[in-house]
Design a protein around this motif. Structure first.
Motif, PDB file in Angstrom:
ATOM      1  N   ARG A  89       0.841  -1.208   0.000  1.00 24.49           N
ATOM      2  CA  ARG A  89       0.000   0.000   0.000  1.00 24.49           C
ATOM      3  C   ARG A  89       0.876   1.259   0.000  1.00 24.49           C
ATOM      4  N   SER A  90       1.913   1.263   0.835  1.00 29.95           N
ATOM      5  CA  SER A  90       2.723   2.489   0.887  1.00 29.95           C
ATOM      6  C   SER A  90       3.545   2.648  -0.397  1.00 29.95           C
ATOM      7  N   LEU A  91       3.882   1.543  -1.049  1.00 27.38           N
ATOM      8  CA  LEU A  91       4.582   1.625  -2.336  1.00 27.38           C
ATOM      9  C   LEU A  91       3.720   2.386  -3.363  1.00 27.38           C
ATOM     10  N   PHE A  92       2.439   2.023  -3.437  1.00 30.04           N
ATOM     11  CA  PHE A  92       1.542   2.674  -4.403  1.00 30.04           C
ATOM     12  C   PHE A  92       1.233   4.121  -3.988  1.00 30.04           C
ATOM     13  N   MET A  93       1.063   4.331  -2.678  1.00 22.29           N
ATOM     14  CA  MET A  93       0.751   5.691  -2.210  1.00 22.29           C
ATOM     15  C   MET A  93       1.920   6.626  -2.501  1.00 22.29           C
ATOM     16  N   THR A  94       3.139   6.133  -2.233  1.00 19.08           N
ATOM     17  CA  THR A  94       4.323   6.967  -2.452  1.00 19.08           C
ATOM     18  C   THR A  94       4.474   7.258  -3.943  1.00 19.08           C
ATOM     19  N   ALA A  95       4.284   6.233  -4.764  1.00 20.62           N
ATOM     20  CA  ALA A  95       4.425   6.427  -6.217  1.00 20.62           C
ATOM     21  C   ALA A  95       3.363   7.400  -6.723  1.00 20.62           C
ATOM     22  N   LEU A  96       2.170   7.339  -6.148  1.00 23.84           N
ATOM     23  CA  LEU A  96       1.107   8.243  -6.598  1.00 23.84           C
ATOM     24  C   LEU A  96       1.428   9.692  -6.234  1.00 23.84           C
ATOM     25  N   ARG A  97       1.944   9.865  -5.024  1.00 14.68           N
ATOM     26  CA  ARG A  97       2.274  11.235  -4.587  1.00 14.68           C
ATOM     27  C   ARG A  97       3.352  11.862  -5.473  1.00 14.68           C
ATOM     28  N   ALA A  98       4.177  11.013  -6.108  1.00 11.60           N
ATOM     29  CA  ALA A  98       5.268  11.535  -6.952  1.00 11.60           C
ATOM     30  C   ALA A  98       4.775  11.925  -8.351  1.00 11.60           C
ATOM     31  N   GLN A  99       3.532  11.636  -8.699  1.00 13.76           N
ATOM     32  CA  GLN A  99       3.040  11.966 -10.050  1.00 13.76           C
ATOM     33  C   GLN A  99       2.547  13.413 -10.101  1.00 13.76           C
ATOM     34  N   ILE A 131     -18.473  10.479 -22.536  1.00 17.83           N
ATOM     35  CA  ILE A 131     -17.633  11.271 -21.624  1.00 17.83           C
ATOM     36  C   ILE A 131     -17.069  10.416 -20.480  1.00 17.83           C
ATOM     37  N   ALA A 132     -17.940   9.709 -19.755  1.00 21.17           N
ATOM     38  CA  ALA A 132     -17.460   9.012 -18.541  1.00 21.17           C
ATOM     39  C   ALA A 132     -16.416   7.948 -18.871  1.00 21.17           C
ATOM     40  N   VAL A 133     -16.681   7.120 -19.894  1.00 20.64           N
ATOM     41  CA  VAL A 133     -15.742   6.040 -20.216  1.00 20.64           C
ATOM     42  C   VAL A 133     -14.401   6.598 -20.701  1.00 20.64           C
ATOM     43  N   PRO A 134     -14.381   7.450 -21.752  1.00 21.13           N
ATOM     44  CA  PRO A 134     -13.069   7.929 -22.217  1.00 21.13           C
ATOM     45  C   PRO A 134     -12.309   8.728 -21.163  1.00 21.13           C
ATOM     46  N   LEU A 135     -13.023   9.563 -20.406  1.00 19.60           N
ATOM     47  CA  LEU A 135     -12.325  10.354 -19.378  1.00 19.60           C
ATOM     48  C   LEU A 135     -11.675   9.435 -18.347  1.00 19.60           C
ATOM     49  N   SER A 136     -12.411   8.417 -17.912  1.00 15.69           N
ATOM     50  CA  SER A 136     -11.902   7.568 -16.833  1.00 15.69           C
ATOM     51  C   SER A 136     -10.758   6.679 -17.310  1.00 15.69           C
ATOM     52  N   VAL A 137     -10.888   6.112 -18.510  1.00 13.59           N
ATOM     53  CA  VAL A 137      -9.777   5.299 -19.039  1.00 13.59           C
ATOM     54  C   VAL A 137      -8.545   6.189 -19.185  1.00 13.59           C
ATOM     55  N   ALA A 138      -8.745   7.385 -19.741  1.00 16.51           N
ATOM     56  CA  ALA A 138      -7.602   8.269 -20.007  1.00 16.51           C
ATOM     57  C   ALA A 138      -6.907   8.697 -18.714  1.00 16.51           C
ATOM     58  N   VAL A 139      -7.689   9.047 -17.699  1.00 18.76           N
ATOM     59  CA  VAL A 139      -7.085   9.531 -16.443  1.00 18.76           C
ATOM     60  C   VAL A 139      -6.269   8.413 -15.781  1.00 18.76           C
ATOM     61  N   VAL A 140      -6.837   7.228 -15.709  1.00 18.40           N
ATOM     62  CA  VAL A 140      -6.146   6.146 -15.013  1.00 18.40           C
ATOM     63  C   VAL A 140      -4.913   5.701 -15.811  1.00 18.40           C
ATOM     64  N   ALA A 141      -5.036   5.627 -17.146  1.00 16.50           N
ATOM     65  CA  ALA A 141      -3.876   5.243 -17.970  1.00 16.50           C
ATOM     66  C   ALA A 141      -2.781   6.302 -17.868  1.00 16.50           C
ATOM     67  N   ASP A 142      -3.185   7.557 -17.853  1.00 19.63           N
ATOM     68  CA  ASP A 142      -2.225   8.661 -17.736  1.00 19.63           C
ATOM     69  C   ASP A 142      -1.470   8.558 -16.403  1.00 19.63           C
ATOM     70  N   LEU A 143      -2.219   8.285 -15.339  1.00 18.79           N
ATOM     71  CA  LEU A 143      -1.585   8.146 -14.019  1.00 18.79           C
ATOM     72  C   LEU A 143      -0.574   6.992 -14.008  1.00 18.79           C
ATOM     73  N   LEU A 144      -1.005   5.848 -14.537  1.00 23.81           N
ATOM     74  CA  LEU A 144      -0.123   4.671 -14.483  1.00 23.81           C
ATOM     75  C   LEU A 144       1.032   4.805 -15.475  1.00 23.81           C
ATOM     76  N   GLY A 145       0.828   5.585 -16.544  1.00 24.03           N
ATOM     77  CA  GLY A 145       1.872   5.711 -17.565  1.00 24.03           C
ATOM     78  C   GLY A 145       1.799   4.567 -18.560  1.00 24.03           C
ATOM     79  N   VAL A 146       0.563   4.225 -18.998  1.00 22.63           N
ATOM     80  CA  VAL A 146       0.384   3.154 -19.988  1.00 22.63           C
ATOM     81  C   VAL A 146      -0.494   3.662 -21.124  1.00 22.63           C
ATOM     82  N   GLU A 147      -0.403   2.952 -22.258  1.00 23.14           N
ATOM     83  CA  GLU A 147      -1.232   3.300 -23.418  1.00 23.14           C
ATOM     84  C   GLU A 147      -2.689   2.972 -23.079  1.00 23.14           C
TER      85      GLU A 147
END
Ligand code: HEM
Length: 392
Positions: A89-99, A131-147
């Motif tokens: 959990r702290s690994l993911f939290m720390t990585a998220l805070r760095a984005q 709107i909901a589907v493209p926005l949500s896929v895009a935000v999560v992919a952008d956060l993770l750094g994946v296509e």
């Protein structure tokens, strides 16, 4: 008097439309009740839910602590409890805070703006698909750094997984959910074999290099899957619910042009009609909640939808109060399993609302939405709307 368990059928049409009056009635009448369908104690009061979610020693999320099993692909931040959960959990939290969440929010706002530009003047459209589907896929992919995967194809996989969360109520949903989970696992595996792009995933991969033990690598990969799937599906549901609330509360969108109200308002939208209806824990030992004896091994469902409208915690709970403060609602959960992606979800919702509020066309409902027949997640299957010229 209708027994509480019959009064609250989460898949009944009237409950799917509006669960809040029935939940309020139950909170007054029998705040902790045994639900036969869910085979669980159901909690409707805010304080009782917080007590359970906070006390992870007495209430387990990890089924292994109460004699159950967890298949290997499901071992993740979501199914482990402290202290085993802490590291991942702290690994993911720390990585998220760095984005860079400002950049993610900015790109999300542009995406919504472009979508609105292309939808304005074309007649009625579905807010979920467009709107909901493209926005949500895009935000999560952008956060993770994946296509980002193709929106529609991914939405179908995700929906099968989301529906299978109600497998206890309808066993026919289990198998399609299992197959969809496999497809999602293949997608996540491909991210772990490809060369990493900057983003959250690259960071957690770096922290669990070849020296990490096999179980740590497994937890990380499974948690990445939860992050993508859980993040996308709750975000998409939250966007649909938020747009519906804005459409049915004239003036709210305009008020949220004020940055202060935008900041507090997106939390209020999640409190008012959030996507996650509740979560389950299992009592590790006998205890009492709200004066009711709970036996060791019994399940307890904290009904967020009820807790978030509890008048003991929120004045005027049935009103949308955009500047509500404090607003410690349970829409993002509480305690060691609370939402890891809260700040990303808030950024995505701010991007949505800001883009809608600033757009030259005005969003209006174009008929009734269709609520999804899911108990755990409150969402729309379709939500028709139209963009009309503003009257000057
Ligand atoms: C408005 C959108 C969202 C809402 C309302 C929401 C709500 C929640 C809730 C209520 C929980 C706790 C469930 C429980 O206790 O059983 C949770 C957990 C989680 N959420 Fe979210 N979520 C949202 C968006 C996101 C996003 C965008 C991400 C990631 C990018 C994310 C990642 C997670 C993860 C990984 C967990 C599991 C945490 C754990 O068990 O330790 N969520 N979310």
């Amino acid at each position: 008097m209708t027994p509480a368990t019959d009064a609250y059928d989460p898949l009944a049409e009237d409950i799917l439309r509006d669960p809040y009056p029935v939940l309020a009635e139950l909170r007054r009448r029998e705040p902790v009740f045994w639900h036969t369908g869910m085979e669980s104690w159901a909690l409707t009061r805010y304080a009782d839910s917080v007590q359970v979610l906070r006390d992870h020693a007495a209430f387990a999320r990890n089924p292994r602590r109460t004699g159950g099993t967890v298949p290997e692909p499901s071992l993740s931040v979501q199914t482990l409890d402290p202290p085993q959960q802490n590291r991942v959990r702290s690994l993911f939290m720390t990585a998220l805070r760095a984005q860079d969440l400002h950049a993610i929010e900015y790109r999300a706002r542009l995406l919504v703006r472009e979508r609105l530009d292309s939808l304005a003047g074309t007649g009625a459209f579905d807010v979920v698909a467009k709107i909901a589907v493209p926005l949500s896929v895009a935000v999560v992919a952008d956060l993770l750094g994946v296509e980002p995967p193709p929106y529609e194809e991914y939405a179908a996989v995700s929906d099968a997984i989301m529906r299978s969360m109600d497998g206890g109520l309808d066993p026919a949903l289990v198998e399609p959910g299992r197959l969809a989970r496999h497809r999602l696992s293949d997608l996540v595996d491909s991210w772990f074999t490809a060369s990493p792009r900057p983003g959250l995933l690259a960071q957690v991969r770096q922290s669990t290099g070849p020296d990490a033990d096999a179980s740590a690598r497994l937890y990380v990969k499974n948690s990445a899957r939860v992050m993508f799937q859980g993040g996308y599906s709750t975000m998409a549901a939250a966007v649909g619910n938020a747009v519906h609330t804005l459409l049915t509360h004239p003036g709210a969108l305009e008020q949220m042009q004020d940055p202060a109200l935008l900041a507090t308002g997106v939390d209020e939208l999640v409190r008012f009609d959030g996507p996650v209806q509740g979560t389950t824990r299992t009592a590790v030992r006998a205890c009492r909640i709200g004066g009711i004896g709970i036996e060791a091994g019994q399940k307890v469902v904290t009904l967020f939808a009820a807790a978030n409208r509890d008048p003991a915690a929120f004045p005027s709970p049935d009103d949308l109060v955009l500047d509500r403060s404090p607003n410690r609602h349970l829409g993002y959960g509480w305690g060691p399993h609370s939402c890891i992606g809260t700040t990303v979800a808030q950024a995505g919702l701010r991007a949505l609302v800001a883009a809608l509020a600033e757009h030259p066309a005005r969003l209006e409902a174009a008929g009734d939405g269709v609520r999804r027949r899911t108990a755990t997640m409150r969402a729309f299957d379709t939500l028709p709307a139209v963009l009309l010229p503003r009257h000057r």
